[in-house]
Design an enzyme around this catalytic site. Structure first.
Site, PDB file in Angstrom:
ATOM      1  CD  GLU A 163       9.084  -3.433  -7.420  1.00 23.89           C
ATOM      2  OE1 GLU A 163       9.392  -4.408  -8.137  1.00 23.89           O
ATOM      3  OE2 GLU A 163       7.909  -3.112  -7.154  1.00 23.89           O
TER       4      GLU A 163
ATOM      5  NE  ARG B 224      -2.023   1.394 -15.582  1.00 27.39           N
ATOM      6  CZ  ARG B 224      -2.662   2.229 -14.749  1.00 27.39           C
ATOM      7  NH1 ARG B 224      -3.847   2.704 -15.069  1.00 27.39           N
ATOM      8  NH2 ARG B 224      -2.114   2.575 -13.592  1.00 27.39           N
TER       9      ARG B 224
ATOM     10  CB  CYS C 168       7.919   3.616  -9.494  1.00 29.32           C
ATOM     11  SG  CYS C 168       6.821   4.506  -8.376  1.00 29.32           S
TER      12      CYS C 168
ATOM     13  CG  HIS D  90       6.122  -0.202  -6.062  1.00 29.98           C
ATOM     14  ND1 HIS D  90       6.788  -0.643  -7.181  1.00 29.98           N
ATOM     15  CD2 HIS D  90       5.581   1.013  -6.395  1.00 29.98           C
ATOM     16  CE1 HIS D  90       6.651   0.259  -8.142  1.00 29.98           C
ATOM     17  NE2 HIS D  90       5.930   1.275  -7.690  1.00 29.98           N
TER      18      HIS D  90
HETATM   19  N1  PCA Z   1       3.771   5.175  -8.040  1.00 30.75           N
HETATM   20  C1  PCA Z   1       3.954   5.267  -9.460  1.00 30.75           C
HETATM   21  C2  PCA Z   1       4.672   6.564  -9.688  1.00 30.75           C
HETATM   22  C3  PCA Z   1       4.604   7.296  -8.401  1.00 30.75           C
HETATM   23  C4  PCA Z   1       4.122   6.322  -7.418  1.00 30.75           C
HETATM   24  O1  PCA Z   1       4.028   6.499  -6.196  1.00 30.75           O
HETATM   25  C5  PCA Z   1       4.621   4.032 -10.081  1.00 30.75           C
HETATM   26  O2  PCA Z   1       4.482   2.931  -9.529  1.00 30.75           O
HETATM   27  O3  PCA Z   1       5.285   4.159 -11.110  1.00 30.75           O
END
Ligand code: PCA
Length: 206
Positions: free
Chosen positions: A81, A91, A144, A168
């Site tokens: 990111e 959401r 996240c 991610h």
């Molecule tokens: N994904 C979520 C929160 C925890 C995770 O593994 C997110 O993308 O915010």
């Protein structure tokens, strides 16, 4: 010895598995080239508590670099990111039932922080391993992004010797790599190792 701290997240949204937890736990105790030691921590999917526990792990392990991991549906590649936004718009509720909508994380914070680890070099290193990766320009507006923004704010305010970023991973169930996905759980572990190695090769991007 330099220490890389990798964080993952517990399952959320009623699921029983989180790719990022699996990858963080798999890498705990490993070494990268150049004698970097990896330590990991698994965080709750709870606003506030996630950053509190990550900062406690920073105090315990004194890392020079933090790579935060999370999973996301509907992506098939590993996505470093670029930016953390000062915005919470959940959401769904987090694991403690919090559901802020359309509100800043910090009232007086800047609109965004950039990662201080080299996102493009990480993508190249992952692709060089034969694994799918691309830069993402949105970490979303859930926990996240909340964690990513919180750690970057801490760095800018209190600890500018620490460098950090967020990656991610696709949501992958054990033994159930979808047929159309090139990436397995062990591929995610290899990809994060490759990305981390690139971080230490490049140094800080500030
Ligand atoms: N994904 C979520 C929160 C925890 C995770 O593994 C997110 O993308 O915010």
């Amino acid at each position: 010895m330099p220490t890389l701290l990798i964080s993952g997240f517990e399952p959320f949204a009623g699921k029983t598995f989180n790719t990022s937890q699996h990858v963080a736990e798999a890498l705990d105790g490993q070494h990268l080239t150049r004698d970097v030691e990896i330590r990991s921590v698994v965080l709750p999917v709870v606003r506030g508590e996630a950053i509190t526990q990550l900062l406690a792990a920073c105090t315990a392990h004194n890392p020079d670099t933090v790579i935060m991991l999370g999973e996301v549906d509907n992506r098939t590649s590993i996505t470093p990111e670029r930016v953390a936004l000062n915005m919470e718009d959940f959401r769904i509720p987090d694991n403690h039932g919090n559901q802020p909508r359309d509100t800043p994380i910090h009232d007086h914070g800047p609109a965004a922080y950039f990662a201080t680890i080299p996102v493009t070099a990480m993508v190249e290193a992952i692709v060089d391993c034969g694994l799918p990766a691309e830069v993402s320009n949105s970490a979303g507006t859930f926990v996240c992004n909340h964690l990513f923004y919180g750690l970057m704010r801490h760095i800018h305010q209190d600890n500018d010797r620490l460098r950090a970023g967020f990656i991610h991973l696709p949501a992958i169930l054990p033994d159930e790599t979808p047929a159309d996905m090139e990436l397995s759980l062990s591929g995610c572990v290899d990809g994060i190792r490759a990305a981390a190695t690139a971080v230490y090769r490049h140094g800080s991007c500030r």
